[in-house]
Design a protein around this motif. Sequence first.
Motif, PDB file in Angstrom:
ATOM      1  N   ARG A 145       3.148 -29.253  25.171  1.00  6.14           N
ATOM      2  CA  ARG A 145       2.647 -29.440  23.810  1.00  6.14           C
ATOM      3  C   ARG A 145       1.379 -28.612  23.544  1.00  6.14           C
ATOM      4  NH1 ARG A 145       2.539 -34.998  21.512  1.00  6.14           N
ATOM      5  NH2 ARG A 145       4.077 -34.122  20.082  1.00  6.14           N
ATOM      6  N   GLU A 146       1.290 -27.520  24.218  1.00  6.92           N
ATOM      7  CA  GLU A 146       0.148 -26.637  23.955  1.00  6.92           C
ATOM      8  C   GLU A 146       0.501 -25.548  22.950  1.00  6.92           C
ATOM      9  OE1 GLU A 146      -2.546 -25.450  27.243  1.00  6.92           O
ATOM     10  OE2 GLU A 146      -0.955 -26.227  28.524  1.00  6.92           O
ATOM     11  N   ILE A 147       1.764 -25.383  22.709  1.00  3.11           N
ATOM     12  CA  ILE A 147       2.225 -24.270  21.863  1.00  3.11           C
ATOM     13  C   ILE A 147       3.032 -24.791  20.674  1.00  3.11           C
ATOM     14  CG2 ILE A 147       3.784 -22.276  21.835  1.00  3.11           C
ATOM     15  CD1 ILE A 147       1.200 -21.710  23.237  1.00  3.11           C
ATOM     16  N   ARG A 148       2.829 -24.140  19.555  1.00  2.00           N
ATOM     17  CA  ARG A 148       3.583 -24.506  18.353  1.00  2.00           C
ATOM     18  C   ARG A 148       5.076 -24.468  18.630  1.00  2.00           C
ATOM     19  NH1 ARG A 148       1.201 -20.552  13.767  1.00  2.00           N
ATOM     20  NH2 ARG A 148       2.878 -21.586  12.624  1.00  2.00           N
ATOM     21  N   THR A 149       5.751 -25.299  18.001  1.00  2.00           N
ATOM     22  CA  THR A 149       7.189 -25.348  18.248  1.00  2.00           C
ATOM     23  C   THR A 149       7.994 -24.824  17.061  1.00  2.00           C
ATOM     24  OG1 THR A 149       7.158 -27.598  17.421  1.00  2.00           O
ATOM     25  CG2 THR A 149       7.032 -27.302  19.810  1.00  2.00           C
TER      26      THR A 149
END
Lengths: 202, 202, 202, 202
Positions: A145-149
């Motif tokens: 959940r560190e990167i935009r999805t």
Amino acid sequence: MVRIRQEEKEKVRRRLLEAAADHFADQGLQGAVVDRISQAAGLAKGTVYNYFESKEQLFAEVLAEGCRRAVARYAGVPHRGGVRESLLALAAADVAVLREEERFLKVVVREAMSFRPETYPLIVSHLAPFVDQVDAILSGGVADREIRTDRPTPQLAMLFVGLLVLLYVQHWGSGGAWPTLEEIPALAVSTFLDGAGRREAT
Amino acid sequence: MVRIRQEEKEKVRRRLLEAAADHFADQGLQGAVVDRISQAAGLAKGTVYNYFESKEQLFAEVLAEGCRRAVARYAGVPHRGGVRESLLALAAADVAVLREEERFLKVVVREAMSFRPETYPLIVSHLAPFVDQVDAILSGGVADREIRTDRPTPQLAMLFVGLLVLLYVQHWGSGGAWPTLEEIPALAVSTFLDGAGRREAT
Amino acid sequence: MVRIRQEEKEKVRRRLLEAAADHFADQGLQGAVVDRISQAAGLAKGTVYNYFESKEQLFAEVLAEGCRRAVARYAGVPHRGGVRESLLALAAADVAVLREEERFLKVVVREAMSFRPETYPLIVSHLAPFVDQVDAILSGGVADREIRTDRPTPQLAMLFVGLLVLLYVQHWGSGGAWPTLEEIPALAVSTFLDGAGRREAT
Amino acid sequence: MVRIRQEEKEKVRRRLLEAAADHFADQGLQGAVVDRISQAAGLAKGTVYNYFESKEQLFAEVLAEGCRRAVARYAGVPHRGGVRESLLALAAADVAVLREEERFLKVVVREAMSFRPETYPLIVSHLAPFVDQVDAILSGGVADREIRTDRPTPQLAMLFVGLLVLLYVQHWGSGGAWPTLEEIPALAVSTFLDGAGRREAT
DNA sequence: CATGAATGAGAATTCATTCAT
DNA sequence: AATGAATGAATTCTCATTCAT
């Protein structure tokens, strides 16, 4: 003896590639002159044609060699910690390669940014391993959940690599004024992950 | 009568510039051939030299014309609302220019990304008005606390412009597959302002 | 082996110089065409440029070679007897050179008489040894009271050389009708020393 | 009115001839550029072709005009006194023409000394009146026992004219250093009649 | 294998000449 | 008549490639 012969040949080939990279980096494919390449390698014009089919071939090989050298270095970079750390490490490795193989990398970057149909796919395929590595890091980041999805990670990966290249171009274009090689990794990662907007502003 | 002559000449000059842009976009300065440019314009070789000193001159004029056309379009873009809206409007205008003057813009981008000492400063100076506009927007954003303050806005502005250019290159390089022209403005602004990291993640 | 190569190259160079002399003699610097020179030498156009920087360079070398060959011949001429005998011997040697190296000499004469600022000093410097030799003879004649003392010998020397050249021009211009090569030495010396006036008349 | 038209045309033609003489004197036939000639005359390129068939034609007309102007002046020179005085007067007249019509005369001399088969006869025929005049003077001198009889006077006449030309060439070639225009007549006549040898020496 | 002289296709550029206005 | 834009033949020069030594 055959062994020695082979090694000798390989050495000459290297010398030619280095000299060629030098010239292609400065003058581009069309601007470079075979005779000057050979002389820079301490050899005669004809010798080039004992090792390479044509000037275009030689250029392609320089391109390939440049990508090979770059990729070889990334392979050893470990991905520990979070996305930020991993990307930093990768970018730092990339810059390190740049320092040592500037001539080759310049050729690659220059050619990549001229998006010629003849070479663009070639370069993309050569750079694929690097992009894949970024992709892997980003995919891990998505899981954490560190990167935009909302965007596919391969596209994000290409953006990151593109950003790096962009900074190289500005570095070379400005004569090294800004950005310096030292600041490029942090700059790239910070721009890529955080953007220019204020955190709290969102 | 002189009037008509003048207009006629201007028309021919245009035709030559357009044809030249076409060829330079595809082949670059070195790869383009004067004779083919003139023929594409429906004129004889020699006529090119009635309008331009040399091939290099012609190239420089195409570059200048490309920048001029581009800049002309930005001038009319209003900055209303926040930074995001303004940047979006600007980027959209840029893409609009690209659609109409693709040949000229390709020449500019290609040359810019090949960072040749002969033309890099020229291009930078030509693009300055555009970068300045971005800078103005960003400076406003700093005042409104929408933009990070840890980096000089001119550098941020260059990054934004670079990002746009980067997306164009990937657009052209991929044969238009990704990104499409439509999505470029949003993509550029979102990447630039928000980054790839998760908001909450920070 | 290198030796042979060198000799071979020297031979080719000669061939080119001869062919060039031919054409320059007929057409002058501007009128001559490089391609035709190379073909007259049985070589390809490009080969000329393996030996000479440019057409102008080639011309200069022809000029230099012509003067060199001429001067080489005068060096061996002995000054015995009086002024008249010495001048006759020298003029005869000059005519002998002319016969053998007509093409080269024509180039020199033609260029000298067109008094172009670019080449005139060059030619004068090349011809200096010859003029000096005449000067030496005349100076000896002054001592022996054979030569007028009211004019500097260097000027007289230039006049004598000019007279010879003038006769060559008339020889070539008249298609060899008058004067013939045979009579030139005597004609030059007699005109120069005695003048057209009657002895007793003075 | 037709009269006026005619005069106008003649004036333009003159202007073109003068400008052409200027350029041909400096650059030679091949080196001169039609457009520059027309512009020097304050006219457009095309206008030249309303008055002259071609560049070659124009050159020929300049040549002819130069000879015409020269000859016109000699016609008025009286032959009084002995050979020496007459030749002096003629040479002085020639130098006077040279001063006023230097551009035209340079063209003539330059062309004469390049002995091109295309123009040599032309020039000789144009100069014939002058040579004939010298011949007449010399023939008179033969009768008066002032001139050697062992050579045909026409040949002597050509020699005298050639000597004059030679001095012009040296004058121009030396940038006016030696001989000066003033001394040319005396120098020519003295050299021609007396020679360089000492009187008593014979 | 290395060499480098020869080659000639190809490109930039010039400029005399034509011709529509 | 004057103009000057268009033309394209002609020319110089470059350089990738070949090949005999």
